[in-house]
Scaffold this motif. Structure first.
Motif, PDB file in Angstrom:
ATOM      1  N   THR A  26      15.192   3.902  -3.344  1.00  0.00           N
ATOM      2  CA  THR A  26      14.501   2.516  -3.407  1.00  0.00           C
ATOM      3  C   THR A  26      13.872   2.093  -2.515  1.00  0.00           C
ATOM      4  O   THR A  26      14.152   2.287  -1.281  1.00  0.00           O
ATOM      5  CB  THR A  26      15.706   1.489  -3.904  1.00  0.00           C
ATOM      6  OG1 THR A  26      16.518   1.980  -4.816  1.00  0.00           O
ATOM      7  CG2 THR A  26      15.034   0.044  -4.057  1.00  0.00           C
ATOM      8  N   PRO A  27      12.308   1.804  -2.614  1.00  0.00           N
ATOM      9  CA  PRO A  27      11.564   1.404  -1.491  1.00  0.00           C
ATOM     10  C   PRO A  27      12.129   0.147  -0.871  1.00  0.00           C
ATOM     11  O   PRO A  27      12.715  -0.840  -1.604  1.00  0.00           O
ATOM     12  CB  PRO A  27      10.313   1.041  -2.332  1.00  0.00           C
ATOM     13  CG  PRO A  27      10.353   1.833  -3.738  1.00  0.00           C
ATOM     14  CD  PRO A  27      11.769   1.769  -3.902  1.00  0.00           C
ATOM     15  N   ARG A  28      11.849   0.188   0.409  1.00  0.00           N
ATOM     16  CA  ARG A  28      12.427  -0.984   1.313  1.00  0.00           C
ATOM     17  C   ARG A  28      11.424  -1.390   2.258  1.00  0.00           C
ATOM     18  O   ARG A  28      10.746  -0.684   2.944  1.00  0.00           O
ATOM     19  CB  ARG A  28      13.653  -0.492   2.045  1.00  0.00           C
ATOM     20  CG  ARG A  28      15.010  -0.397   1.337  1.00  0.00           C
ATOM     21  CD  ARG A  28      16.146   0.078   2.015  1.00  0.00           C
ATOM     22  NE  ARG A  28      16.154   1.482   2.664  1.00  0.00           N
ATOM     23  CZ  ARG A  28      16.746   1.991   3.361  1.00  0.00           C
ATOM     24  NH1 ARG A  28      17.545   1.039   4.444  1.00  0.00           N
ATOM     25  NH2 ARG A  28      16.758   3.129   3.931  1.00  0.00           N
ATOM     26  N   LEU A  88       0.678  -1.043   0.124  1.00  0.00           N
ATOM     27  CA  LEU A  88      -0.005   0.090   0.066  1.00  0.00           C
ATOM     28  C   LEU A  88       0.905   1.288   0.066  1.00  0.00           C
ATOM     29  O   LEU A  88       0.450   2.050  -0.874  1.00  0.00           O
ATOM     30  CB  LEU A  88      -0.813  -0.096   1.212  1.00  0.00           C
ATOM     31  CG  LEU A  88      -1.722   1.281   1.304  1.00  0.00           C
ATOM     32  CD1 LEU A  88      -2.854   1.277   0.073  1.00  0.00           C
ATOM     33  CD2 LEU A  88      -2.752   1.113   2.759  1.00  0.00           C
ATOM     34  N   TYR A  89       1.858   1.276   0.958  1.00  0.00           N
ATOM     35  CA  TYR A  89       2.758   2.455   0.860  1.00  0.00           C
ATOM     36  C   TYR A  89       3.498   2.536  -0.322  1.00  0.00           C
ATOM     37  O   TYR A  89       3.667   3.811  -0.761  1.00  0.00           O
ATOM     38  CB  TYR A  89       3.811   2.334   2.111  1.00  0.00           C
ATOM     39  CG  TYR A  89       3.292   2.597   3.593  1.00  0.00           C
ATOM     40  CD1 TYR A  89       3.457   3.728   4.181  1.00  0.00           C
ATOM     41  CD2 TYR A  89       2.039   2.106   3.997  1.00  0.00           C
ATOM     42  CE1 TYR A  89       2.707   4.029   5.320  1.00  0.00           C
ATOM     43  CE2 TYR A  89       1.377   2.356   5.162  1.00  0.00           C
ATOM     44  CZ  TYR A  89       1.934   3.265   5.938  1.00  0.00           C
ATOM     45  OH  TYR A  89       1.303   3.739   7.110  1.00  0.00           O
ATOM     46  N   SER A 115       8.861   2.479   2.297  1.00  0.00           N
ATOM     47  CA  SER A 115       8.344   1.568   1.407  1.00  0.00           C
ATOM     48  C   SER A 115       7.771   2.611   0.370  1.00  0.00           C
ATOM     49  O   SER A 115       7.266   2.437  -0.719  1.00  0.00           O
ATOM     50  CB  SER A 115       7.119   0.679   1.876  1.00  0.00           C
ATOM     51  OG  SER A 115       7.693  -0.332   2.697  1.00  0.00           O
ATOM     52  N   VAL A 116       7.728   3.886   0.619  1.00  0.00           N
ATOM     53  CA  VAL A 116       6.920   4.961  -0.215  1.00  0.00           C
ATOM     54  C   VAL A 116       8.047   5.293  -1.343  1.00  0.00           C
ATOM     55  O   VAL A 116       7.701   5.483  -2.489  1.00  0.00           O
ATOM     56  CB  VAL A 116       6.722   6.425   0.781  1.00  0.00           C
ATOM     57  CG1 VAL A 116       6.629   7.378  -0.187  1.00  0.00           C
ATOM     58  CG2 VAL A 116       5.662   6.069   1.755  1.00  0.00           C
ATOM     59  N   GLY A 117       9.434   5.035  -0.855  1.00  0.00           N
ATOM     60  CA  GLY A 117      10.280   5.482  -1.930  1.00  0.00           C
ATOM     61  C   GLY A 117      10.749   6.759  -2.086  1.00  0.00           C
ATOM     62  O   GLY A 117      11.275   7.408  -3.165  1.00  0.00           O
ATOM     63  N   GLU A 125       4.623   5.594  -5.753  1.00  0.00           N
ATOM     64  CA  GLU A 125       4.450   5.519  -7.040  1.00  0.00           C
ATOM     65  C   GLU A 125       3.380   6.525  -7.494  1.00  0.00           C
ATOM     66  O   GLU A 125       3.439   7.297  -8.451  1.00  0.00           O
ATOM     67  CB  GLU A 125       4.091   4.101  -7.635  1.00  0.00           C
ATOM     68  CG  GLU A 125       5.404   3.110  -7.300  1.00  0.00           C
ATOM     69  CD  GLU A 125       5.239   1.740  -7.582  1.00  0.00           C
ATOM     70  OE1 GLU A 125       3.751   1.577  -7.764  1.00  0.00           O
ATOM     71  OE2 GLU A 125       5.952   0.921  -7.422  1.00  0.00           O
ATOM     72  N   ALA A 126       2.033   6.482  -7.021  1.00  0.00           N
ATOM     73  CA  ALA A 126       1.039   7.265  -7.450  1.00  0.00           C
ATOM     74  C   ALA A 126       1.328   8.870  -7.192  1.00  0.00           C
ATOM     75  O   ALA A 126       1.361   9.489  -8.252  1.00  0.00           O
ATOM     76  CB  ALA A 126      -0.183   6.938  -6.640  1.00  0.00           C
TER      77      ALA A 126
END
Length: 724
Positions: free
Chosen positions: A392-394, A331-332, A360-362, A337-338
């Motif tokens: 990089t999303p983690r 979700l994050y 995770s948002v990046g 990405e959006a």
């Protein structure tokens, strides 16, 4: 008209924002308290706060303070006050009572004694007796008990101001309106509005963030639609003044809709909450000004013309169940990405109870604010949506190497029962003392060699190194059982538990990061606010066993020059400064802790010109010849047991070197001053020669609170003075 004193309450963590807001109403903040601000100003400023505050819960006009160490003393204090100017003789009132002590153990009893005092005073003064109405009283009396003192006030608001009147239906776990306003302020929404920015909440739920954003942008008073405030049937009410303020609010609301308006939209994939959001928008009078529709995060792509800058602010699900948390990373990631595709150049704010998923948002978060959603600790993460912030999303790792698992139910039950027993005894003692951080368990049972500390609802678990007689596999098995038992026994979520392995440290290893969460939050101790971090370092930033020592310093520091050697995060200095020390100097060789100490002083608004923190090797500083300004009335020295850091002038062995350290510190102590010397070396023996040179009193027993009495040698402590 002379100024009045007000106590304005707010959500925890919003105090500084509220203080700034109160200034705009004509109040002058005096001091912050947990979940509130004391301020002074004219009655008009209290009216303005009720009508215009976006952050407050209640606005309380202070009446008086009385002693309340017993129910009878409380009654005697209340009955001697003039209540006719606050309670209508032929009207009704209620008492909202908060707090307890050893004599007044529940709020119902405390409220009854206050009611008795008010009624008896008014009956003896006028012969009339006001009635008590718990639901719709004419006035509400606030009674707040703290440390034997009862603060009495009139609740001008009459109800919690977070209730604006537009939200009668709720989505899933909605934000309170004033917390939503706080998030918007922290995210810089007012500045973005002035710059022509727009607003989007891609997971809007019942629309609270979007509605509060619109009210703020259009200069609409949050209390504009309130039917009645608590002061409107108060004998001291000024109706003409209130009418003027209401007319001003109507004029500003009209003018706010005349200019160029920002686009404000909310989206959610749940059609049911979107239907609720539409109703809330209509009740708020924002129909046609706020748009909501059913749309998923992945479909954020915008149609029409939107500003080149703006704010995306949202409150995603927290994932309270483990199965839900597994979905949060995706979700994050979708959210990141959006927004990168749809609104480059905008600002993103994510308010979350699971801040570890922010990676995770990046995007790299440039600011993090610690707040609370009700009682749940949460963070507001702010991001710039641009290439420079991209990463990089983690996915966050699973906290701790050991997964909770019960191998021996009987053994686990023993620990569960012990924790519940300790929570009932030590926890109850801590609550009565107003202590947020305390030790609940310290290797009480040999099977579980753990120290378990409570930090305002969060749990810090330290696993002691197992003796050689216990194999590593068995030790890990027992730790796994403890981690499985703690959430249920203490009533906390697994995510609120931090576990570390404790072993002897040397050199700079005690300063090295164990993690990089950056998750600081504030706790309170005897009126002092202190930053702690449960994850990133071996220690948390607050030595709990020294709580009585810090309190003693606070009580005896008034007017004194204070020196804190090996100062760590400066907690003792904060207590000295809050206690009225005229100036202080705090020394530590760690840049990490020097910065932390500076932050603690700033958190309490302590003047850095008079209270300085310096990075220094205390051994070298003490060995140097004292300068004239290095004379102190009160010195606190709590050195490490051993240190061989490369940054130090030599090796420190406290048993071997303490005599020299004490003598050097005494050279900087005034003739009538006091050195507090402490250390935690279990086999420590004080140099007998020191007792021939100075007046020394061991005070260790007096510096051990109830939560450390099972481990009475957690530290040793002496008061050392010059002989007369």
């Amino acid at each position: 008209m002379s100024d009045s004193v007000f106590f304005v309450t707010c959500p925890k963590g919003v105090e500084y924002l509220l203080a700034d807001e109160l200034r705009t109403f004509g109040m002058e903040p005096v001091r912050n308290a947990p979940a509130g601000v004391w301020a002074e100003g004219p009655l008009e400023s209290g009216y303005r706060a009720c009508l215009w505050s976006r952050l407050a819960n209640r606005v309380i006009l202070h009446i008086d303070e009385v002693s309340a160490t017993s129910g009878d003393e409380l009654y005697d204090g209340v009955v001697h006050l003039d209540w006719q100017q606050h309670v209508p003789a032929n009207g009704s009132f209620r008492v909202m009572f908060l707090g307890q002590n050893e004599a007044i153990r529940n709020t119902q009893y405390g409220a009854q004694r206050v009611k008795d005092g008010i009624v008896d005073r008014m009956r003896s003064s006028s012969g009339q007796r006001p009635s008590v109405d718990a639901k719709t009283p004419d006035v509400t009396i606030s009674a707040r008990l703290n440390r034997g003192r009862l603060s009495l006030g009139l609740d001008l608001s009459g109800h919690s101001l977070h209730m604006r009147g537009y939200r009668t239906e709720k989505g899933v776990a909605p934000l309170k309106e004033n917390l939503a306003a706080a998030l918007l302020l922290r995210a810089g929404w007012p500045e973005l509005v002035k710059a022509g920015g727009d607003f989007i909440d891609p997971m809007c739920g019942s629309g609270t963030l979007a509605i509060e954003a619109a009210l703020m942008a259009l200069d609409i008073a949050p209390g504009r639609n309130t039917d009645r405030f608590g002061f409107e049937t108060w004998p001291g009410h000024l109706p003409e003044l209130w009418l003027q303020l209401r007319q001003e609010a109507e004029r500003r609301a009209h003018e706010g809709k005349q200019g160029e308006l920002p686009r404000i939209a909310g989206y959610d994939q749940d059609s049911r909450v979107i239907a609720t959001a539409w109703k809330n928008i209509q009740r708020a009078g924002l129909d046609g000004l706020v748009h909501v529709e059913c749309r998923s995060v992945e479909d954020l792509a915008l149609d029409g013309e939107w500003a080149e800058q703006g704010l995306v602010l949202t409150n995603p699900p927290y994932g309270e169940r483990l199965s839900e948390r597994k979905e949060l990373g995706a979700l994050y990631r979708s959210l990141g990405e959006a927004v990168k595709a749809a609104v480059p150049g905008w600002r993103l704010g994510v308010f979350t109870g699971a801040p570890e998923f922010g990676k995770s948002v990046g995007l790299r978060s440039y600011k993090q604010y610690n707040l609370f959603n009700a009682k749940l600790p949460a963070q507001l993460l702010l991001f710039s949506v641009d290439d420079a912030s991209a990463m990089t999303p983690r996915e966050p790792g699973i906290p701790g190497e050991v997964q909770p698992r019960i191998a021996n139910e009987e053994r686990a039950a023993m620990l569960r029962n012990r924790l519940k027993k300790n929570l009932k005894t030590i926890g109850q003692w801590a609550r009565k003392q107003g202590i947020e951080c305390y030790r609940l368990y310290d290797a009480d049972m040999p099977e579980f060699a753990l120290a378990i500390d409570i930090y305002d609802g969060r749990v810090h678990v330290q696993e002691y190194a197992a003796p050689k007689s216990v194999d590593e596999r068995s030790a890990r098995e027992r730790l796994a059982e403890a981690l499985a038992v703690i959430p249920d026994a203490l009533g906390v979520e697994r995510e609120d538990i931090v576990c570390k392995h404790r072993q002897r440290q040397s050199g700079t290893s005690q300063y090295e990061k164990q993690a990089a969460s950056g998750e600081f939050f504030n706790v309170h101790e005897h009126g002092c606010a202190l930053k702690v971090n449960l994850k990133d370092y071996l220690d948390t930033g607050l030595f709990l066993d020294h709580r009585p020592v810090r309190h003693w310093i606070q009580q005896h520091a008034s007017g004194k020059r204070f020196l804190n050697l090996f100062c760590y995060t400066g907690a003792a200095t904060v207590h000295a400064a809050v206690g009225g020390a005229s100036r202080s100097l705090s020394l530590d060789m760690s840049k990490t802790y020097v910065k932390w100490a500076e932050d603690n002083l700033a958190l309490n608004r302590i003047d850095a010109r008079h209270h300085k923190v310096e990075q220094a090797d205390c051994l070298a500083w003490l060995a140097a010849k004292p300068t004239p300004d290095q004379r102190f009335d009160l010195i606190f020295m709590d050195p490490p047991t051993f240190s061989n850091s490369a940054r130090m002038a030599g090796v420190l062995d406290i048993q071997k070197d303490h005599g020299k350290l004490v003598r050097q510190a005494m050279q900087r102590l005034t003739s009538e001053g006091l050195l507090i010397f402490s250390n935690n070396f279990r086999r420590f023996k004080l140099d007998e020669a020191l007792e021939q040179e100075f007046a020394i009193e061991e005070v260790s027993r007096d510096t051990i609170d109830k939560d450390f009495q099972r481990n009475a040698r957690i530290h040793r402590c002496w008061h050392i003075r010059h002989k007369v």
